[in-house]
Write a protein that holds these residues in place. Structure first.
Motif, PDB file in Angstrom:
ATOM      1  N   THR A  42       9.254 -19.691  -0.025  1.00 25.76           N
ATOM      2  CA  THR A  42       8.656 -20.065   1.248  1.00 25.76           C
ATOM      3  C   THR A  42       7.536 -21.065   0.985  1.00 25.76           C
ATOM      4  OG1 THR A  42       9.156 -17.911   2.222  1.00 25.76           O
ATOM      5  CG2 THR A  42       7.451 -19.221   3.303  1.00 25.76           C
ATOM      6  N   VAL A  43       7.590 -22.190   1.698  1.00 22.86           N
ATOM      7  CA  VAL A  43       6.567 -23.228   1.606  1.00 22.86           C
ATOM      8  C   VAL A  43       6.006 -23.428   3.002  1.00 22.86           C
ATOM      9  CG1 VAL A  43       6.108 -25.637   1.025  1.00 22.86           C
ATOM     10  CG2 VAL A  43       7.807 -24.353  -0.291  1.00 22.86           C
ATOM     11  N   LYS A  44       4.706 -23.183   3.177  1.00 22.26           N
ATOM     12  CA  LYS A  44       4.132 -23.342   4.513  1.00 22.26           C
ATOM     13  C   LYS A  44       2.739 -23.960   4.435  1.00 22.26           C
ATOM     14  CE  LYS A  44       2.743 -18.469   4.819  1.00 22.26           C
ATOM     15  NZ  LYS A  44       2.845 -17.273   5.630  1.00 22.26           N
ATOM     16  N   ASN A  45       2.446 -24.751   5.464  1.00 24.50           N
ATOM     17  CA  ASN A  45       1.145 -25.410   5.576  1.00 24.50           C
ATOM     18  C   ASN A  45       0.809 -26.253   4.346  1.00 24.50           C
ATOM     19  OD1 ASN A  45       0.653 -23.976   8.069  1.00 24.50           O
ATOM     20  ND2 ASN A  45       0.242 -22.188   6.801  1.00 24.50           N
ATOM     21  N   CYS A  46       1.817 -26.899   3.788  1.00 24.68           N
ATOM     22  CA  CYS A  46       1.631 -27.720   2.591  1.00 24.68           C
ATOM     23  C   CYS A  46       1.841 -29.199   2.911  1.00 24.68           C
ATOM     24  CB  CYS A  46       2.602 -27.298   1.488  1.00 24.68           C
ATOM     25  SG  CYS A  46       2.273 -25.666   0.816  1.00 24.68           S
ATOM     26  N   GLU A  47       1.529 -30.041   1.944  1.00 26.57           N
ATOM     27  CA  GLU A  47       1.741 -31.473   2.074  1.00 26.57           C
ATOM     28  C   GLU A  47       2.301 -32.011   0.761  1.00 26.57           C
ATOM     29  OE1 GLU A  47      -1.255 -35.128   2.518  1.00 26.57           O
ATOM     30  OE2 GLU A  47      -1.275 -33.748   4.234  1.00 26.57           O
ATOM     31  N   ALA A  58      12.396 -35.778  -4.605  1.00 27.05           N
ATOM     32  CA  ALA A  58      11.034 -36.114  -5.004  1.00 27.05           C
ATOM     33  C   ALA A  58      10.043 -35.058  -4.532  1.00 27.05           C
ATOM     34  CB  ALA A  58      10.635 -37.480  -4.461  1.00 27.05           C
ATOM     35  N   GLY A  59      10.321 -34.432  -3.397  1.00 27.44           N
ATOM     36  CA  GLY A  59       9.430 -33.402  -2.873  1.00 27.44           C
ATOM     37  C   GLY A  59       9.753 -32.027  -3.419  1.00 27.44           C
ATOM     38  N   ASN A  74       5.673 -25.833   8.922  1.00 26.10           N
ATOM     39  CA  ASN A  74       4.453 -26.611   9.139  1.00 26.10           C
ATOM     40  C   ASN A  74       4.025 -27.387   7.891  1.00 26.10           C
ATOM     41  OD1 ASN A  74       2.334 -27.496  10.793  1.00 26.10           O
ATOM     42  ND2 ASN A  74       0.957 -25.978   9.913  1.00 26.10           N
ATOM     43  N   THR A  75       4.963 -28.124   7.321  1.00 27.50           N
ATOM     44  CA  THR A  75       4.732 -28.851   6.073  1.00 27.50           C
ATOM     45  C   THR A  75       5.045 -30.325   6.274  1.00 27.50           C
ATOM     46  OG1 THR A  75       5.133 -26.904   4.723  1.00 27.50           O
ATOM     47  CG2 THR A  75       5.515 -29.026   3.671  1.00 27.50           C
ATOM     48  N   LYS A  76       4.216 -31.193   5.681  1.00 30.06           N
ATOM     49  CA  LYS A  76       4.373 -32.641   5.813  1.00 30.06           C
ATOM     50  C   LYS A  76       4.942 -33.238   4.525  1.00 30.06           C
ATOM     51  CE  LYS A  76       0.358 -33.097   8.798  1.00 30.06           C
ATOM     52  NZ  LYS A  76      -0.971 -33.718   8.934  1.00 30.06           N
ATOM     53  N   PHE A  77       5.838 -34.220   4.691  1.00 32.79           N
ATOM     54  CA  PHE A  77       6.390 -34.995   3.587  1.00 32.79           C
ATOM     55  C   PHE A  77       6.060 -36.458   3.858  1.00 32.79           C
ATOM     56  CE2 PHE A  77       8.745 -31.104   3.699  1.00 32.79           C
ATOM     57  CZ  PHE A  77       8.977 -30.797   2.370  1.00 32.79           C
TER      58      PHE A  77
END
Length: 91
Positions: A42-47, A58-59, A74-77
């Motif tokens: 789980t990946v959350k609130n990350c950038e 790449a991400g 809620n994660t930005k790439f």
């Protein structure tokens, strides 16, 4: 970052300026790599920003052997770059 555990939760982290420019598994997952023997990430609130991969992902590079899930909330790439190619094997 390499994830070597099942049921991992990453919350509120910034992954930036990673480079995956090696051979094999080291050519993808510049910011985050999860191998196929671990379940549930789980990946959350990350950038994820400014990561570069020679091959793909790449991400986040997340593989699953048989079961498991990748949940992204809620994660930005931003500005990630990868080079992907596929060999056409049709006749």
């Amino acid at each position: 970052m390499v994830v070597n555990a099942s049921n991992t939760v990453l919350d509120g982290l910034v992954f930036s300026d990673g480079h995956a420019n090696g051979a094999g598994v080291h050519s993808s997952g510049a910011a985050l790599y999860k191998g196929d023997t671990y379940d549930n990430l789980t990946v959350k609130n990350c950038e994820f920003k400014n990561n570069v991969s020679l091959n793909a992902a790449a991400g986040i590079h997340a593989r699953f052997d048989i079961s498991g899930f990748l949940l992204i909330e809620n994660t930005k790439f931003l500005n990630n770059l990868e080079r992907v190619w596929y060999k056409d094997t049709t006749v």
